[in-house]
Design an enzyme around this catalytic site. Structure first.
Site, PDB file in Angstrom:
ATOM      1  N   GLY A 109      68.634 124.541  91.317  1.00  0.00           N
ATOM      2  CA  GLY A 109      69.965 123.948  91.519  1.00  0.00           C
ATOM      3  C   GLY A 109      70.931 124.439  90.447  1.00  0.00           C
ATOM      4  O   GLY A 109      72.047 124.901  90.746  1.00  0.00           O
ATOM      5  N   HIS A 110      70.491 124.364  89.176  1.00  0.00           N
ATOM      6  CA  HIS A 110      71.339 124.869  88.091  1.00  0.00           C
ATOM      7  C   HIS A 110      71.617 126.361  88.263  1.00  0.00           C
ATOM      8  O   HIS A 110      72.733 126.829  88.034  1.00  0.00           O
ATOM      9  CB  HIS A 110      70.645 124.684  86.737  1.00  0.00           C
ATOM     10  N   GLY A 141      77.085 120.377  90.349  1.00  0.00           N
ATOM     11  CA  GLY A 141      76.344 120.234  91.595  1.00  0.00           C
ATOM     12  C   GLY A 141      76.845 119.033  92.391  1.00  0.00           C
ATOM     13  O   GLY A 141      77.180 117.992  91.831  1.00  0.00           O
ATOM     14  N   GLY A 176      69.892 120.945  80.402  1.00  0.00           N
ATOM     15  CA  GLY A 176      68.661 121.726  80.304  1.00  0.00           C
ATOM     16  C   GLY A 176      67.649 121.331  81.361  1.00  0.00           C
ATOM     17  O   GLY A 176      68.002 120.738  82.375  1.00  0.00           O
ATOM     18  N   ALA A 177      66.360 121.695  81.106  1.00  0.00           N
ATOM     19  CA  ALA A 177      65.302 121.525  82.110  1.00  0.00           C
ATOM     20  C   ALA A 177      65.785 122.139  83.425  1.00  0.00           C
ATOM     21  O   ALA A 177      65.797 121.497  84.480  1.00  0.00           O
ATOM     22  CB  ALA A 177      64.926 120.054  82.272  1.00  0.00           C
ATOM     23  N   ASP A 230      75.115 115.327  92.205  1.00  0.00           N
ATOM     24  CA  ASP A 230      75.712 114.220  91.448  1.00  0.00           C
ATOM     25  C   ASP A 230      77.129 114.032  91.990  1.00  0.00           C
ATOM     26  O   ASP A 230      78.108 114.352  91.318  1.00  0.00           O
ATOM     27  CB  ASP A 230      75.706 114.552  89.958  1.00  0.00           C
ATOM     28  N   GLN A 254      79.587 111.876  90.023  1.00  0.00           N
ATOM     29  CA  GLN A 254      79.958 112.576  88.785  1.00  0.00           C
ATOM     30  C   GLN A 254      81.025 113.629  89.074  1.00  0.00           C
ATOM     31  O   GLN A 254      81.995 113.777  88.320  1.00  0.00           O
ATOM     32  CB  GLN A 254      78.718 113.232  88.184  1.00  0.00           C
TER      33      GLN A 254
HETATM   34  O1  PAF Z   1      74.948 116.658  85.315  1.00  0.00           O
HETATM   35  C1  PAF Z   1      74.550 116.765  84.138  1.00  0.00           C
HETATM   36  O2  PAF Z   1      73.575 117.446  83.831  1.00  0.00           O
HETATM   37  C2  PAF Z   1      75.285 116.031  83.033  1.00  0.00           C
HETATM   38  O3  PAF Z   1      75.746 114.803  83.477  1.00  0.00           O
HETATM   39  C3  PAF Z   1      76.415 116.854  82.407  1.00  0.00           C
HETATM   40  C4  PAF Z   1      77.518 117.148  83.413  1.00  0.00           C
HETATM   41  C5  PAF Z   1      75.868 118.151  81.852  1.00  0.00           C
HETATM   42  C6  PAF Z   1      77.056 116.082  81.249  1.00  0.00           C
HETATM   43  O4  PAF Z   1      76.121 115.813  80.254  1.00  0.00           O
END
Ligand code: PAF
Length: 279
Positions: free
Chosen positions: A37-38, A148, A32-33, A151, A154
């Site tokens: 980018g999202h 994205g 959220g927030a 990260d 990640q």
């Molecule tokens: O990148 C994020 O916002 C978080 O790490 C994710 C991938 C949603 C997992 O909670």
């Protein structure tokens, strides 16, 4: 407005209907927030898939500092409004007990790639990420998922997870979206004071200068030391790391053979910012 779904059984029913119609399903996992980018991830999903799910879940398991979890912004109504014009079909925003019911006992841990950088500075963080991402893939049964590149580590952890567990989901890593002054968009930017916000682009600027120097043949250790000093001089309180690593395995490198990434994490005014660029 997208349909808001809070439980897995309802989500499963909806997705089963889509799949029966032969629709490809894309998921954008978020906490959220939402920011641009999202939204760029959502647009990428929309371009590829007939159906798009955005998940909003602030995952407690990936926060190693309780204070950080408490102050993480929660803006679900505004998030849904931002998603409405993008043609998102479902926002999956489960309560915590839907994701981690009593008796929950499984941890997904991706060794190696999770260990350095963020993993070293935020113990347990990637176990939390890998666990929730594996669950979100299971819950949504998505064909494609969008993350994205901001990260970067990640993204590599998720790619490894999907390969190792033979998960039938294709991962797409989308480019980092930046403010006009170079600051990588992040939900945490909203926590920056005016002064901290003014200094924050110095991180990306220092990284870019360092990358140019390395490409020009300057010695990596000297350049990285200078970049660290530059970030601190600009007003950051601490540089947790600023390093050159191989892009996929995140091994330390001191020269440019193969794809290389510069990755950094630094604190300013109590806010932790991360960034990475290709070198
Ligand atoms: O990148 C994020 O916002 C978080 O790490 C994710 C991938 C949603 C997992 O909670």
């Amino acid at each position: 407005m997208p349909q808001i779904v809070r439980n897995v059984s309802q989500l499963r029913e909806i997705v089963a209907g889509w799949k029966a119609d032969g629709d490809a399903v894309g998921v954008v996992p978020t906490m959220g927030a939402l920011h641009d980018g999202h939204l760029s991830l959502v647009r990428a999903a929309r371009g590829d898939c007939a159906r798009v799910i955005v998940t909003i879940f602030v995952n407690p398991k990936q926060f190693n500092a309780p204070a950080d979890l408490l102050k993480y912004p929660r803006t679900e109504e505004a998030d849904a409004a931002l998603l409405a014009p993008l043609g998102v079909d479902v926002v999956f925003a489960p309560p915590i007990e839907e994701v981690y019911p009593s008796g929950f006992a499984t941890t997904v841990s991706v060794s190696g790639i999770s260990d350095p950088l963020e993993g070293a500075h935020r113990p347990g963080h990637f176990d939390g990420v890998a666990t929730v991402v594996a669950k979100l893939f299971g819950m949504t049964a998505a064909d494609r998922a969008y993350f994205g590149q901001k990260d970067w580590q990640q993204l590599q952890v998720v790619q490894r997870l999907v390969a190792d567990l033979n998960l039938a989901v294709k991962i797409t890593g989308c480019e980092t979206i930046r403010e006009a002054d170079g600051l990588a968009m992040s939900s945490r930017n909203a926590q920056l004071s005016t002064d901290a916000r003014a200094c924050a682009p110095a991180l990306h600027a220092a990284m870019q200068r360092a990358a140019a120097a390395i490409r020009g043949g300057a010695p990596v250790p000297l350049v990285m030391k200078a970049a660290r000093a530059e970030v601190l001089d600009a007003g950051f309180d601490e540089v947790e790391y600023i390093e050159l690593r191989s892009a996929l395995m995140l091994e330390r490198v001191s020269q440019l053979d193969g794809p290389v990434r510069m990755l950094a994490a630094a604190m300013i005014g109590g806010v932790r910012l991360i960034d990475n660029i290709a070198v």
